[in-house]
Design a protein around this motif. Structure first.
Motif, PDB file in Angstrom:
ATOM      1  N   UNK A 289       0.865  -1.174   0.000  1.00 22.45           N
ATOM      2  CA  UNK A 289       0.000   0.000   0.000  1.00 22.45           C
ATOM      3  C   UNK A 289       0.905   1.229   0.000  1.00 22.45           C
ATOM      4  N   UNK A 290       0.997   1.901  -1.123  1.00 23.72           N
ATOM      5  CA  UNK A 290       1.938   3.015  -1.296  1.00 23.72           C
ATOM      6  C   UNK A 290       1.155   4.297  -1.561  1.00 23.72           C
ATOM      7  N   UNK A 291       1.432   5.328  -0.760  1.00 19.63           N
ATOM      8  CA  UNK A 291       0.759   6.609  -0.950  1.00 19.63           C
ATOM      9  C   UNK A 291       1.181   7.242  -2.263  1.00 19.63           C
ATOM     10  N   UNK A 292       0.255   7.974  -2.882  1.00 14.72           N
ATOM     11  CA  UNK A 292       0.626   8.698  -4.100  1.00 14.72           C
ATOM     12  C   UNK A 292       1.513   9.891  -3.752  1.00 14.72           C
ATOM     13  N   UNK A 293       1.883  10.660  -4.744  1.00  9.45           N
ATOM     14  CA  UNK A 293       2.831  11.748  -4.520  1.00  9.45           C
ATOM     15  C   UNK A 293       2.347  12.833  -3.585  1.00  9.45           C
ATOM     16  N   UNK A 294       1.033  12.979  -3.425  1.00 11.13           N
ATOM     17  CA  UNK A 294       0.498  14.004  -2.525  1.00 11.13           C
ATOM     18  C   UNK A 294       0.508  13.573  -1.068  1.00 11.13           C
TER      19      UNK A 294
ATOM     20  N   UNK B 162      -4.468  18.952  -1.053  1.00 12.87           N
ATOM     21  CA  UNK B 162      -4.296  17.849  -1.986  1.00 12.87           C
ATOM     22  C   UNK B 162      -5.660  17.438  -2.536  1.00 12.87           C
ATOM     23  N   UNK B 163      -5.692  16.691  -3.642  1.00 20.83           N
ATOM     24  CA  UNK B 163      -6.984  16.315  -4.235  1.00 20.83           C
ATOM     25  C   UNK B 163      -7.927  15.592  -3.277  1.00 20.83           C
TER      26      UNK B 163
ATOM     27  N   UNK C 235     -17.777  24.412  -7.155  1.00 22.72           N
ATOM     28  CA  UNK C 235     -16.468  23.877  -7.541  1.00 22.72           C
ATOM     29  C   UNK C 235     -15.473  24.235  -6.433  1.00 22.72           C
ATOM     30  N   UNK C 236     -14.928  23.224  -5.786  1.00 21.97           N
ATOM     31  CA  UNK C 236     -13.919  23.441  -4.742  1.00 21.97           C
ATOM     32  C   UNK C 236     -12.558  23.349  -5.404  1.00 21.97           C
ATOM     33  N   UNK C 237     -11.791  24.438  -5.307  1.00 19.96           N
ATOM     34  CA  UNK C 237     -10.525  24.524  -6.033  1.00 19.96           C
ATOM     35  C   UNK C 237      -9.377  24.802  -5.082  1.00 19.96           C
ATOM     36  N   UNK C 238      -8.167  24.325  -5.408  1.00 21.88           N
ATOM     37  CA  UNK C 238      -7.004  24.614  -4.565  1.00 21.88           C
ATOM     38  C   UNK C 238      -6.488  26.024  -4.813  1.00 21.88           C
ATOM     39  N   UNK C 239      -5.999  26.641  -3.779  1.00 17.07           N
ATOM     40  CA  UNK C 239      -5.392  27.962  -3.935  1.00 17.07           C
ATOM     41  C   UNK C 239      -4.098  27.840  -4.743  1.00 17.07           C
TER      42      UNK C 239
END
Length: 367
Positions: A175-180, A255-256, A277-281
């Motif tokens: 179980x490997x976390x993604x880059x985020x 993160x997403x 729409x929820x967007x990252x700053x």
């Protein structure tokens, strides 16, 4: 009209004066000096009664002052601040759980159940938020969340999370976390943060979907440091909610997985006609070039700290950041006598999803 808190000595002097005047009226034949000694002597019986009464009255004044402080949220203690906040629909945010995505490896067709436990590198557990099935390629990506709230769940991308209970057909170490990685974990909201949100709600009360409602809805459940609501994000009926995580001094891009959780949270709160729409700053570094007088390392450090604190206090997503206010904050730095600010050359006017943050500091020689 101000009502200053009297000291025990002031209360004692007042009581002595009133008692002495009363005794003179009752016993006009008595010697004034004798009455004064009885009332004011350190060894007199009446003096002891006066001092005891003054101390009790002082305690009453203290209790009244404390009660008055609880009437306003900005002076109330934590217990009463929570009550003020609840009246305005603001609730102390509990410790939030970190979220993220992990890739599992195993035999194709293996079912990965929901709430499967994995060990985090920093201690504690993460669990799968939903079930999944290993695909033909031997992998499947599933959302995770920390088992408990707090900073402990935040984990760097690429970390391997050992599976606690061996599952047939699934690699127990794959179980490997993604880059985020996993992010969004935070401790319980502080009193200062809760007070700031209560005051913001008092100044801009809810209106069933107004711009500031989205900020309240997000910050009641997520450790978002700044939230901007942008109407007409992609056209009529659409609303953009731009979110910054981290701290005011060090804002971070969500993160997403955090954005998905926020979108799901708003989906049950938003007006039915709103498309949210929820967007990252997007962080917008603002280079700062200046000269200071006197030019010493301690004064440079004070100027840099003052500028960063000013960004933390006044920079907002998508809003003009005035150059003159930044110059004023630099002038307030300890030891600074004068300065010459070259960059930014004008007010910073960010796009609707940009947040101005301090960029690199460049120091010029003083003219």
């Amino acid at each position: 009209m101000p009502a200053p808190l009297p000291t025990p000595d002031e209360l004692t002097r007042r009581a002595e004066g009133r008692l002495e005047a009363a005794l003179k009226r009752i016993r006009p034949e008595a010697s004034p000096a004798a009455i004064a000694r009885a009332v004011r002597s350190e060894k007199g019986l009446l003096a002891a009664i006066v001092r005891a009464q003054a101390q009790g009255l002082y305690g009453t004044h203290l209790h009244l002052c404390w009660n008055v402080d609880q009437l306003m949220p900005d002076t109330a203690e934590a217990e009463f601040l929570i009550r003020h906040a609840a009246i305005w629909g603001v609730h102390r945010r509990p410790a939030t759980k970190a979220v993220g995505l992990a890739e599992f490896s195993g035999i194709a067709g293996t079912v990965v159940p929901a709430e499967l436990d994995m060990r985090l590198p920093g201690g504690g557990l993460a669990i799968t938020s939903a079930a999944g099935v290993v695909g033909i390629g031997g992998t499947v990506t599933i959302a995770l969340e920390a088992a408990e709230g707090g900073l402990l769940g935040n984990t760097a991308g690429g970390a391997t999370l050992p599976i606690v209970s061996v599952l047939a057909g699934l690699d127990p170490q794959a179980a490997v976390l993604d880059g985020d990685g996993m992010a969004g974990g935070a401790e319980e909201e502080s009193d200062a943060s809760l007070l700031a949100r209560v005051l913001a709600e008092i100044r801009e009360p809810g209106h069933g979907g107004a711009k500031h409602d989205y900020r309240l809805w997000i910050q009641n459940s997520f450790a978002a440091i700044k939230v901007a609501t942008v109407p007409l994000w992609v056209g009529p009926g659409s609303v953009g909610v731009v979110v910054a995580m981290g701290t005011a001094v060090a804002p971070a891009v969500p993160i997403p997985a955090e954005l998905d959780a926020m979108a799901a949270h708003l989906d049950v709160l938003r007006p039915v006609t709103a498309e949210v729409y929820v967007r990252p700053v997007v962080l917008l570094p603002v280079p700062i070039q200046l000269a200071v007088v006197p030019d010493t390392l301690p004064i440079r450090a004070a100027v840099e700290a003052g500028a960063k604190a000013h960004f933390a206090a006044e920079a907002e997503i998508g809003e003009r950041f005035p150059r003159s206010r930044l110059s004023e904050a630099i002038s307030a730095a300890s030891g600074e006598y004068r300065h010459y600010l070259t960059l930014p050359a004008a007010d910073v006017v960010p796009a609707r999803d940009r947040l101005p943050v301090p960029g690199a500091f460049t120091w010029d020689p003083a003219p």
